[in-house]
Design a protein around this motif. Sequence first.
Motif, PDB file in Angstrom:
ATOM      1  N   ALA A  79      64.129  83.006  -0.412  1.00  0.00           N
ATOM      2  CA  ALA A  79      65.178  82.383  -0.189  1.00  0.00           C
ATOM      3  C   ALA A  79      66.410  83.379   0.096  1.00  0.00           C
ATOM      4  O   ALA A  79      66.551  84.526  -0.276  1.00  0.00           O
ATOM      5  CB  ALA A  79      65.868  81.619  -1.533  1.00  0.00           C
ATOM      6  N   THR A  80      67.245  82.844   1.356  1.00  0.00           N
ATOM      7  CA  THR A  80      68.332  83.837   1.955  1.00  0.00           C
ATOM      8  C   THR A  80      69.198  82.691   2.364  1.00  0.00           C
ATOM      9  O   THR A  80      68.969  81.424   2.698  1.00  0.00           O
ATOM     10  CB  THR A  80      67.693  84.787   2.752  1.00  0.00           C
ATOM     11  OG1 THR A  80      68.722  85.745   3.184  1.00  0.00           O
ATOM     12  CG2 THR A  80      67.055  84.315   4.004  1.00  0.00           C
ATOM     13  N   GLU A  81      70.395  83.195   2.906  1.00  0.00           N
ATOM     14  CA  GLU A  81      71.244  82.723   3.832  1.00  0.00           C
ATOM     15  C   GLU A  81      71.237  83.348   5.245  1.00  0.00           C
ATOM     16  O   GLU A  81      70.946  84.580   5.415  1.00  0.00           O
ATOM     17  CB  GLU A  81      72.760  82.809   3.360  1.00  0.00           C
ATOM     18  CG  GLU A  81      73.113  81.876   2.237  1.00  0.00           C
ATOM     19  CD  GLU A  81      74.624  81.777   1.984  1.00  0.00           C
ATOM     20  OE1 GLU A  81      75.404  82.476   2.726  1.00  0.00           O
ATOM     21  OE2 GLU A  81      75.068  80.845   1.243  1.00  0.00           O
ATOM     22  N   VAL A  82      71.224  82.372   6.269  1.00  0.00           N
ATOM     23  CA  VAL A  82      71.025  83.000   7.343  1.00  0.00           C
ATOM     24  C   VAL A  82      72.144  82.261   8.544  1.00  0.00           C
ATOM     25  O   VAL A  82      72.778  81.192   8.152  1.00  0.00           O
ATOM     26  CB  VAL A  82      69.548  82.265   8.168  1.00  0.00           C
ATOM     27  CG1 VAL A  82      68.616  83.182   7.460  1.00  0.00           C
ATOM     28  CG2 VAL A  82      69.510  80.894   8.159  1.00  0.00           C
ATOM     29  N   ILE A  83      72.456  82.879   9.501  1.00  0.00           N
ATOM     30  CA  ILE A  83      73.450  82.362  10.339  1.00  0.00           C
ATOM     31  C   ILE A  83      72.538  81.847  11.461  1.00  0.00           C
ATOM     32  O   ILE A  83      71.810  82.479  12.237  1.00  0.00           O
ATOM     33  CB  ILE A  83      74.126  83.424  11.238  1.00  0.00           C
ATOM     34  CG1 ILE A  83      75.045  84.132  10.073  1.00  0.00           C
ATOM     35  CG2 ILE A  83      75.359  82.787  12.047  1.00  0.00           C
ATOM     36  CD1 ILE A  83      75.625  85.405  10.472  1.00  0.00           C
ATOM     37  N   ALA A  84      72.550  80.292  11.553  1.00  0.00           N
ATOM     38  CA  ALA A  84      71.884  79.536  12.450  1.00  0.00           C
ATOM     39  C   ALA A  84      72.700  79.090  13.851  1.00  0.00           C
ATOM     40  O   ALA A  84      74.038  79.318  13.594  1.00  0.00           O
ATOM     41  CB  ALA A  84      71.161  78.250  12.035  1.00  0.00           C
ATOM     42  N   VAL A  85      72.099  78.903  14.926  1.00  0.00           N
ATOM     43  CA  VAL A  85      72.829  78.798  16.033  1.00  0.00           C
ATOM     44  C   VAL A  85      72.467  77.420  16.585  1.00  0.00           C
ATOM     45  O   VAL A  85      71.250  77.151  16.954  1.00  0.00           O
ATOM     46  CB  VAL A  85      72.916  79.759  17.124  1.00  0.00           C
ATOM     47  CG1 VAL A  85      73.477  79.584  18.343  1.00  0.00           C
ATOM     48  CG2 VAL A  85      72.967  81.175  16.591  1.00  0.00           C
ATOM     49  N   GLY A  86      73.529  76.523  16.747  1.00  0.00           N
ATOM     50  CA  GLY A  86      73.110  75.259  17.078  1.00  0.00           C
ATOM     51  C   GLY A  86      72.987  74.876  18.922  1.00  0.00           C
ATOM     52  O   GLY A  86      73.203  75.959  19.700  1.00  0.00           O
ATOM     53  N   ALA A  87      72.949  73.977  19.492  1.00  0.00           N
ATOM     54  CA  ALA A  87      72.536  73.498  20.762  1.00  0.00           C
ATOM     55  C   ALA A  87      73.639  74.132  21.670  1.00  0.00           C
ATOM     56  O   ALA A  87      73.687  74.754  22.805  1.00  0.00           O
ATOM     57  CB  ALA A  87      72.393  72.154  21.105  1.00  0.00           C
ATOM     58  N   ASP A  88      74.882  73.922  21.130  1.00  0.00           N
ATOM     59  CA  ASP A  88      76.230  74.302  21.985  1.00  0.00           C
ATOM     60  C   ASP A  88      76.680  75.805  21.538  1.00  0.00           C
ATOM     61  O   ASP A  88      77.861  76.203  21.680  1.00  0.00           O
ATOM     62  CB  ASP A  88      77.531  73.414  21.716  1.00  0.00           C
ATOM     63  CG  ASP A  88      77.681  72.941  20.169  1.00  0.00           C
ATOM     64  OD1 ASP A  88      76.908  73.775  19.462  1.00  0.00           O
ATOM     65  OD2 ASP A  88      78.521  72.357  19.987  1.00  0.00           O
ATOM     66  N   ASP A  89      75.905  76.610  21.079  1.00  0.00           N
ATOM     67  CA  ASP A  89      76.092  78.068  20.502  1.00  0.00           C
ATOM     68  C   ASP A  89      77.262  78.078  19.400  1.00  0.00           C
ATOM     69  O   ASP A  89      77.864  79.147  19.402  1.00  0.00           O
ATOM     70  CB  ASP A  89      76.676  78.897  21.790  1.00  0.00           C
ATOM     71  CG  ASP A  89      75.542  79.496  22.353  1.00  0.00           C
ATOM     72  OD1 ASP A  89      74.482  79.725  21.818  1.00  0.00           O
ATOM     73  OD2 ASP A  89      76.003  80.482  23.192  1.00  0.00           O
ATOM     74  N   ALA A 120      77.828  78.396  15.614  1.00  0.00           N
ATOM     75  CA  ALA A 120      76.891  79.359  14.436  1.00  0.00           C
ATOM     76  C   ALA A 120      77.196  78.533  13.231  1.00  0.00           C
ATOM     77  O   ALA A 120      78.587  78.212  12.955  1.00  0.00           O
ATOM     78  CB  ALA A 120      77.313  80.690  14.247  1.00  0.00           C
ATOM     79  N   PHE A 121      76.503  78.617  12.357  1.00  0.00           N
ATOM     80  CA  PHE A 121      76.804  77.900  10.902  1.00  0.00           C
ATOM     81  C   PHE A 121      75.761  78.642   9.912  1.00  0.00           C
ATOM     82  O   PHE A 121      74.820  79.166  10.053  1.00  0.00           O
ATOM     83  CB  PHE A 121      76.579  76.533  10.783  1.00  0.00           C
ATOM     84  CG  PHE A 121      75.132  76.053  11.287  1.00  0.00           C
ATOM     85  CD1 PHE A 121      74.043  75.834  10.438  1.00  0.00           C
ATOM     86  CD2 PHE A 121      74.988  75.543  12.836  1.00  0.00           C
ATOM     87  CE1 PHE A 121      72.936  75.211  11.048  1.00  0.00           C
ATOM     88  CE2 PHE A 121      73.702  75.296  12.917  1.00  0.00           C
ATOM     89  CZ  PHE A 121      72.582  75.103  12.252  1.00  0.00           C
ATOM     90  N   THR A 122      76.395  79.075   8.801  1.00  0.00           N
ATOM     91  CA  THR A 122      75.693  79.698   7.777  1.00  0.00           C
ATOM     92  C   THR A 122      75.054  78.729   6.954  1.00  0.00           C
ATOM     93  O   THR A 122      75.520  77.609   6.520  1.00  0.00           O
ATOM     94  CB  THR A 122      76.406  80.559   6.835  1.00  0.00           C
ATOM     95  OG1 THR A 122      77.211  81.581   7.956  1.00  0.00           O
ATOM     96  CG2 THR A 122      75.756  81.527   5.531  1.00  0.00           C
ATOM     97  N   VAL A 123      73.649  78.747   6.756  1.00  0.00           N
ATOM     98  CA  VAL A 123      72.980  77.789   5.800  1.00  0.00           C
ATOM     99  C   VAL A 123      71.942  78.594   4.909  1.00  0.00           C
ATOM    100  O   VAL A 123      71.180  79.555   5.186  1.00  0.00           O
ATOM    101  CB  VAL A 123      72.041  76.699   6.861  1.00  0.00           C
ATOM    102  CG1 VAL A 123      71.241  77.471   7.634  1.00  0.00           C
ATOM    103  CG2 VAL A 123      71.561  75.639   6.403  1.00  0.00           C
ATOM    104  N   PRO A 124      71.754  78.023   3.784  1.00  0.00           N
ATOM    105  CA  PRO A 124      70.873  78.520   2.849  1.00  0.00           C
ATOM    106  C   PRO A 124      69.478  78.044   3.448  1.00  0.00           C
ATOM    107  O   PRO A 124      69.076  76.850   3.750  1.00  0.00           O
ATOM    108  CB  PRO A 124      71.067  77.655   1.566  1.00  0.00           C
ATOM    109  CG  PRO A 124      72.430  77.260   1.587  1.00  0.00           C
ATOM    110  CD  PRO A 124      72.648  77.032   3.102  1.00  0.00           C
ATOM    111  N   LEU A 125      68.654  78.975   3.408  1.00  0.00           N
ATOM    112  CA  LEU A 125      67.205  78.799   3.778  1.00  0.00           C
ATOM    113  C   LEU A 125      66.057  79.238   2.700  1.00  0.00           C
ATOM    114  O   LEU A 125      66.460  80.300   1.960  1.00  0.00           O
ATOM    115  CB  LEU A 125      66.902  79.701   5.098  1.00  0.00           C
ATOM    116  CG  LEU A 125      65.634  79.671   5.650  1.00  0.00           C
ATOM    117  CD1 LEU A 125      65.440  79.680   7.353  1.00  0.00           C
ATOM    118  CD2 LEU A 125      64.813  80.772   5.267  1.00  0.00           C
ATOM    119  N   ALA A 126      64.997  78.478   2.592  1.00  0.00           N
ATOM    120  CA  ALA A 126      64.049  78.702   1.587  1.00  0.00           C
ATOM    121  C   ALA A 126      62.873  78.611   2.550  1.00  0.00           C
ATOM    122  O   ALA A 126      62.476  77.852   3.460  1.00  0.00           O
ATOM    123  CB  ALA A 126      63.989  78.009   0.597  1.00  0.00           C
TER     124      ALA A 126
END
Length: 194
Positions: free
Chosen positions: A61-71, A73-79
């Motif tokens: 489990a970690t937090e990642v910076i994800a990138v949406g369609a319009d570039d 960014a959002f930080t989201v918890p990921l498992a």
Amino acid sequence: MACLDRSLTIQQANQEFFRRFGRSSVELCGRTFSDLVHPSVQQPLQRQFSGLLEGRRDRFATEVIAVGADDTAFTVPLAAVAVRDGSPDVTAILVMMTAQEDGAPAAGAGVASSRKKILSEIDARILEGIAAGVSTVPLAARLYLSRQGVEYHVTCLLRKLRVPNRAALVSRAYSMGVLKVGVWPPKVVPDYVK
């Protein structure tokens, strides 16, 4: 939630996953998961996935910076969880991302995600030197510049990233994803170099 194969390619996902990234199943299925995260977290995330695939762990489990369609960014918890079909080999990986409540701003909103080519080649080398702790004179000698030339480029970088000093410059570069995370000596992500 999404299901990845051993090459970390998205095989299927639920509607919330597609909505989160602002893309359809046609656009996302068949792409590698690393295409959906910020360049600064791709390498550390790849190491985590390798641990699953090699059997050193069953989940992470970690937090990642994800990138949406319009570039954006959002930080989201990921498992992520390794899936086995009775054999010791991993057959798939399930990736779960915690959903934001509707209307709630994404955690990490304001993270600079645009992968604009904001640095010249010389600016990138100077930023790497500063991040490695190299002082002006040795950096000038390494880059075949004068001391004043290095100082000029440092001043331009400070203005470009809107920071007051070198320490803040390095910190801002890491937070924007301009410098790769988990790499020594520091390296600029090529997406940001003109």
